[in-house]
Motif scaffolding. Structure first.
Motif, mmCIF file in Angstrom:
data_model
loop_
_atom_site.group_PDB
_atom_site.id
_atom_site.type_symbol
_atom_site.label_atom_id
_atom_site.label_comp_id
_atom_site.label_asym_id
_atom_site.label_seq_id
_atom_site.Cartn_x
_atom_site.Cartn_y
_atom_site.Cartn_z
ATOM 1 N N VAL A 89 51.261 88.599 -10.183
ATOM 2 C CA VAL A 89 50.547 89.233 -11.305
ATOM 3 C C VAL A 89 50.626 90.752 -11.191
ATOM 4 O O VAL A 89 50.882 91.459 -12.179
ATOM 5 N N LEU A 90 50.434 91.283 -9.984
ATOM 6 C CA LEU A 90 50.472 92.732 -9.776
ATOM 7 C C LEU A 90 51.853 93.294 -10.089
ATOM 8 O O LEU A 90 51.979 94.340 -10.753
ATOM 9 N N LEU A 91 52.901 92.601 -9.647
ATOM 10 C CA LEU A 91 54.262 93.058 -9.936
ATOM 11 C C LEU A 91 54.559 92.995 -11.432
ATOM 12 O O LEU A 91 55.201 93.903 -11.982
ATOM 13 N N SER A 92 54.086 91.961 -12.100
ATOM 14 C CA SER A 92 54.315 91.833 -13.544
ATOM 15 C C SER A 92 53.665 92.967 -14.311
ATOM 16 O O SER A 92 54.248 93.503 -15.264
ATOM 17 N N PHE A 99 54.525 97.994 -17.484
ATOM 18 C CA PHE A 99 54.336 99.396 -17.844
ATOM 19 C C PHE A 99 55.648 100.171 -17.757
ATOM 20 O O PHE A 99 55.921 101.053 -18.585
ATOM 21 N N LEU A 100 56.478 99.854 -16.757
ATOM 22 C CA LEU A 100 57.769 100.527 -16.638
ATOM 23 C C LEU A 100 58.674 100.213 -17.828
ATOM 24 O O LEU A 100 59.293 101.112 -18.411
ATOM 25 N N SER A 101 58.762 98.933 -18.198
ATOM 26 C CA SER A 101 59.621 98.563 -19.317
ATOM 27 C C SER A 101 59.086 99.101 -20.641
ATOM 28 O O SER A 101 59.860 99.494 -21.520
ATOM 29 N N GLN A 125 55.356 87.193 -19.141
ATOM 30 C CA GLN A 125 55.329 86.889 -17.709
ATOM 31 C C GLN A 125 53.972 87.229 -17.096
ATOM 32 O O GLN A 125 53.465 86.491 -16.241
ATOM 33 N N PHE A 126 53.408 88.339 -17.515
ATOM 34 C CA PHE A 126 52.091 88.713 -16.997
ATOM 35 C C PHE A 126 51.045 87.663 -17.365
ATOM 36 O O PHE A 126 50.236 87.249 -16.521
ATOM 37 N N LEU A 127 51.050 87.212 -18.607
ATOM 38 C CA LEU A 127 50.066 86.213 -19.041
ATOM 39 C C LEU A 127 50.260 84.892 -18.291
ATOM 40 O O LEU A 127 49.288 84.275 -17.845
ATOM 41 N N LEU A 128 51.508 84.461 -18.129
ATOM 42 C CA LEU A 128 51.761 83.212 -17.421
ATOM 43 C C LEU A 128 51.422 83.333 -15.938
ATOM 44 O O LEU A 128 50.889 82.394 -15.339
ATOM 45 N N SER A 129 51.717 84.484 -15.348
ATOM 46 C CA SER A 129 51.366 84.693 -13.940
ATOM 47 C C SER A 129 49.858 84.689 -13.744
ATOM 48 O O SER A 129 49.350 84.165 -12.744
ATOM 49 N N PHE A 130 49.131 85.250 -14.713
ATOM 50 C CA PHE A 130 47.673 85.243 -14.622
ATOM 51 C C PHE A 130 47.131 83.823 -14.732
ATOM 52 O O PHE A 130 46.188 83.445 -14.021
ATOM 53 N N LEU A 131 47.725 83.015 -15.614
ATOM 54 C CA LEU A 131 47.289 81.617 -15.736
ATOM 55 C C LEU A 131 47.567 80.839 -14.456
ATOM 56 O O LEU A 131 46.756 80.008 -14.031
ATOM 57 N N ARG A 132 48.717 81.103 -13.828
ATOM 58 C CA ARG A 132 49.015 80.428 -12.564
ATOM 59 C C ARG A 132 48.080 80.900 -11.449
ATOM 60 O O ARG A 132 47.701 80.120 -10.577
#
Length: 238
Positions: free
Chosen positions: A111-114, A119-121, A187-194
């Motif tokens: 989640v942190l990496l996402s 923000f970079l992209s 990816q951020f939303l899916l990583s947070f759900l996981r």
């Protein structure tokens, strides 16, 4: 951790789309860099000559090419997205085969990496859009030329670089970069759900084990406290 199969399948699909979008970003940027001899068109500054002396064709005169970091930043985001998406897609397939998922700490790092790459992209997308708009203003003389930015790649700009496909390359790279940003948001939303799923499994696992131990303990204590039946005495039959 117990595997949420549907969530992991969706995440694998998003990783696959990230690989495709990243390639659609990296390839046009590489082609444009090769055509422009390593120079960056984004945020370039220049003007059109007035066609003096008489009979001379107006030509584009550049004061300065854009900073190379503007193009390199977008290319870096695309390369990282391709490599990360491919690695995570393969990792997700292994998880599906092994029927397990990340632990709580690994999910938090994902989640942190996402968030960081999102923000970079997003910053790279804004830079790309502003830089491309600035280059179009230069080649069209702020829309004073009798053609659009898309048509200007068919016009001789009299530069020492190949400008025959710059609009196609940069417009495709711009659209792909915004698609990459949208996919990193997904990816951020899916990583947070996981992460939420891993956290729920982390909380419910010990509770279920504790309840099982309590049930076993109560059954053992009840069986030990119940009175034993009287022993059977043999009777003599006459």
């Amino acid at each position: 951790m117990e595997l949420d199969r549907r969530l992991l399948l969706v995440h694998c699909a998003v990783h696959g789309l990230c690989v495709a979008a990243g390639l659609l970003l990296v390839v046009p940027m590489a082609l444009n860099g090769s055509a422009f001899k390593g120079r960056c068109a984004l945020f370039s500054s220049g003007y059109w000559s007035s066609g003096q002396p008489a009979g001379e064709e107006p030509r584009l005169v550049l004061h300065q090419w854009g900073p190379p970091a503007a193009c390199q930043f977008a290319t870096f985001v695309g390369i990282f997205t391709v490599l990360y998406g491919a690695a995570q897609c393969w990792r997700g397939l292994l998880y599906l085969h092994g029927r397990h998922d990340d632990n709580l700490f690994s999910s938090f790092l994902t989640v942190l990496l996402s968030v960081c790459v999102l923000f970079l992209s997003g910053g790279a997308s804004i830079i790309m859009s502003l830089g491309f708009s600035s280059w179009c203003d230069v080649v069209t003389n702020n829309n004073m030329r009798p053609y659009s930015c898309a048509d200007s790649q068919l016009v001789a700009l009299h530069l020492d670089v190949d400008t025959s496909s710059f609009y196609t390359d940069l417009s495709l790279a711009q659209a792909s970069l915004w698609a990459v940003t949208s996919l990193w948001l997904a990816q951020f939303l899916l990583s947070f759900l996981r992460l939420f799923h891993s956290h729920s499994q982390h909380l419910t696992g010990p509770c279920l084990l504790r309840e099982k131990e309590m049930l076993l303990g109560s059954s053992l204590s009840s069986s030990s406290s119940s009175p034993s039946p009287p022993p059977l005495t043999p009777t003599l039959l006459i």
